[in-house]
Write a protein that holds these residues in place. Structure first.
Motif, PDB file in Angstrom:
ATOM      1  N   GLN A 168      87.202 -35.671 -64.134  1.00 12.66           N
ATOM      2  CA  GLN A 168      86.172 -36.550 -63.592  1.00 12.66           C
ATOM      3  C   GLN A 168      86.601 -36.976 -62.197  1.00 12.66           C
ATOM      4  O   GLN A 168      87.749 -37.353 -61.975  1.00 12.66           O
ATOM      5  N   TYR A 169      85.675 -36.896 -61.263  1.00 10.93           N
ATOM      6  CA  TYR A 169      85.981 -37.294 -59.887  1.00 10.93           C
ATOM      7  C   TYR A 169      85.738 -38.785 -59.748  1.00 10.93           C
ATOM      8  O   TYR A 169      84.634 -39.261 -59.972  1.00 10.93           O
ATOM      9  N   ARG A 170      86.765 -39.518 -59.401  1.00 13.22           N
ATOM     10  CA  ARG A 170      86.677 -40.970 -59.301  1.00 13.22           C
ATOM     11  C   ARG A 170      86.750 -41.397 -57.841  1.00 13.22           C
ATOM     12  O   ARG A 170      87.839 -41.544 -57.277  1.00 13.22           O
ATOM     13  N   LEU A 171      85.585 -41.587 -57.250  1.00 14.04           N
ATOM     14  CA  LEU A 171      85.510 -41.936 -55.840  1.00 14.04           C
ATOM     15  C   LEU A 171      86.126 -43.300 -55.568  1.00 14.04           C
ATOM     16  O   LEU A 171      86.862 -43.474 -54.598  1.00 14.04           O
ATOM     17  N   GLY A 172      85.869 -44.279 -56.431  1.00 18.63           N
ATOM     18  CA  GLY A 172      86.438 -45.616 -56.245  1.00 18.63           C
ATOM     19  C   GLY A 172      87.960 -45.591 -56.269  1.00 18.63           C
ATOM     20  O   GLY A 172      88.616 -46.244 -55.457  1.00 18.63           O
ATOM     21  N   ALA A 173      88.531 -44.827 -57.185  1.00 21.89           N
ATOM     22  CA  ALA A 173      89.992 -44.717 -57.268  1.00 21.89           C
ATOM     23  C   ALA A 173      90.548 -44.042 -56.024  1.00 21.89           C
ATOM     24  O   ALA A 173      91.591 -44.435 -55.508  1.00 21.89           O
ATOM     25  N   ARG A 174      89.837 -43.042 -55.527  1.00 19.77           N
ATOM     26  CA  ARG A 174      90.277 -42.349 -54.307  1.00 19.77           C
ATOM     27  C   ARG A 174      90.255 -43.294 -53.119  1.00 19.77           C
ATOM     28  O   ARG A 174      91.184 -43.335 -52.329  1.00 19.77           O
ATOM     29  N   TRP A 175      89.174 -44.062 -52.980  1.00 21.71           N
ATOM     30  CA  TRP A 175      89.074 -45.001 -51.850  1.00 21.71           C
ATOM     31  C   TRP A 175      90.148 -46.080 -51.954  1.00 21.71           C
ATOM     32  O   TRP A 175      90.721 -46.482 -50.952  1.00 21.71           O
ATOM     33  N   THR A 176      90.408 -46.569 -53.167  1.00 19.92           N
ATOM     34  CA  THR A 176      91.444 -47.580 -53.361  1.00 19.92           C
ATOM     35  C   THR A 176      92.810 -47.031 -52.971  1.00 19.92           C
ATOM     36  O   THR A 176      93.596 -47.691 -52.285  1.00 19.92           O
ATOM     37  N   ARG A 177      93.103 -45.816 -53.397  1.00 18.34           N
ATOM     38  CA  ARG A 177      94.378 -45.173 -53.062  1.00 18.34           C
ATOM     39  C   ARG A 177      94.502 -44.955 -51.552  1.00 18.34           C
ATOM     40  O   ARG A 177      95.546 -45.242 -50.960  1.00 18.34           O
ATOM     41  N   THR A 178      93.428 -44.512 -50.917  1.00 20.41           N
ATOM     42  CA  THR A 178      93.443 -44.291 -49.468  1.00 20.41           C
ATOM     43  C   THR A 178      93.621 -45.606 -48.723  1.00 20.41           C
ATOM     44  O   THR A 178      94.416 -45.693 -47.780  1.00 20.41           O
ATOM     45  N   PHE A 179      92.895 -46.642 -49.130  1.00 19.03           N
ATOM     46  CA  PHE A 179      93.034 -47.944 -48.491  1.00 19.03           C
ATOM     47  C   PHE A 179      94.455 -48.464 -48.632  1.00 19.03           C
ATOM     48  O   PHE A 179      95.051 -48.961 -47.676  1.00 19.03           O
ATOM     49  N   GLY A 180      95.010 -48.329 -49.814  1.00 16.28           N
ATOM     50  CA  GLY A 180      96.375 -48.790 -50.043  1.00 16.28           C
ATOM     51  C   GLY A 180      97.387 -48.062 -49.178  1.00 16.28           C
ATOM     52  O   GLY A 180      98.371 -48.646 -48.715  1.00 16.28           O
ATOM     53  N   ARG A 181      97.147 -46.798 -48.955  1.00 17.25           N
ATOM     54  CA  ARG A 181      98.054 -45.994 -48.129  1.00 17.25           C
ATOM     55  C   ARG A 181      97.928 -46.341 -46.645  1.00 17.25           C
ATOM     56  O   ARG A 181      98.907 -46.283 -45.907  1.00 17.25           O
ATOM     57  N   LEU A 182      96.718 -46.725 -46.193  1.00 12.89           N
ATOM     58  CA  LEU A 182      96.475 -46.960 -44.769  1.00 12.89           C
ATOM     59  C   LEU A 182      96.566 -48.424 -44.344  1.00 12.89           C
ATOM     60  O   LEU A 182      96.694 -48.710 -43.154  1.00 12.89           O
ATOM     61  N   ALA A 183      96.497 -49.351 -45.286  1.00 15.01           N
ATOM     62  CA  ALA A 183      96.424 -50.774 -44.933  1.00 15.01           C
ATOM     63  C   ALA A 183      97.661 -51.256 -44.176  1.00 15.01           C
ATOM     64  O   ALA A 183      97.537 -51.889 -43.119  1.00 15.01           O
ATOM     65  N   LEU A 184      98.840 -50.981 -44.672  1.00 18.42           N
ATOM     66  CA  LEU A 184     100.056 -51.468 -44.020  1.00 18.42           C
ATOM     67  C   LEU A 184     100.256 -50.850 -42.636  1.00 18.42           C
ATOM     68  O   LEU A 184     100.485 -51.593 -41.667  1.00 18.42           O
TER      69      LEU A 184
END
Length: 107
Positions: free
Chosen positions: A62-78
């Motif tokens: 299953q493709y989880r767009l919300g999980a992908r965006w959360t992971r990307t945000f977490g990686r880029l925020a700092l």
């Protein structure tokens, strides 16, 4: 088949390098013209996202767009926060007051 690990695609890295080079050169020498580097970057990002989606679907996941965006945000925020902090500090210490206000409002 796939072992679940991330697979590097050298051609994609090459396109990312071209995009980065275009952006840097046009920021340095473009005198306000648009570089096309951002277009290349966005195209490459679209290709990678599409390949990821197709891979998930072909493997029955299953493709989880919300999980992908959360992971990307977490990686880029700092890193983003660090860059903005450095720009703010450099603006305060280097820029004249009339440029400082605009830069800090954009930060």
């Amino acid at each position: 088949m796939s072992t679940g690990r991330s697979r590097r695609i050298p051609e994609i890295d090459g396109l990312r390098g071209i995009a980065l080079t275009l952006v840097v050169f046009f920021h340095l020498f473009g005198q306000g013209r648009v570089s096309g580097g951002v277009d290349v970057f966005l195209f490459v990002s679209g290709v990678v996202l599409t390949m990821s989606l197709m891979n998930d679907v072909s493997q029955g996941r299953q493709y989880r767009l919300g999980a992908r965006w959360t992971r990307t945000f977490g990686r880029l925020a700092l890193p983003s926060a660090i860059v903005l902090l450095v720009v703010a500090i450099m603006s305060i210490t280097i820029l004249p007051p009339w440029q400082r206000t605009q830069t800090l409002s954009e930060v």
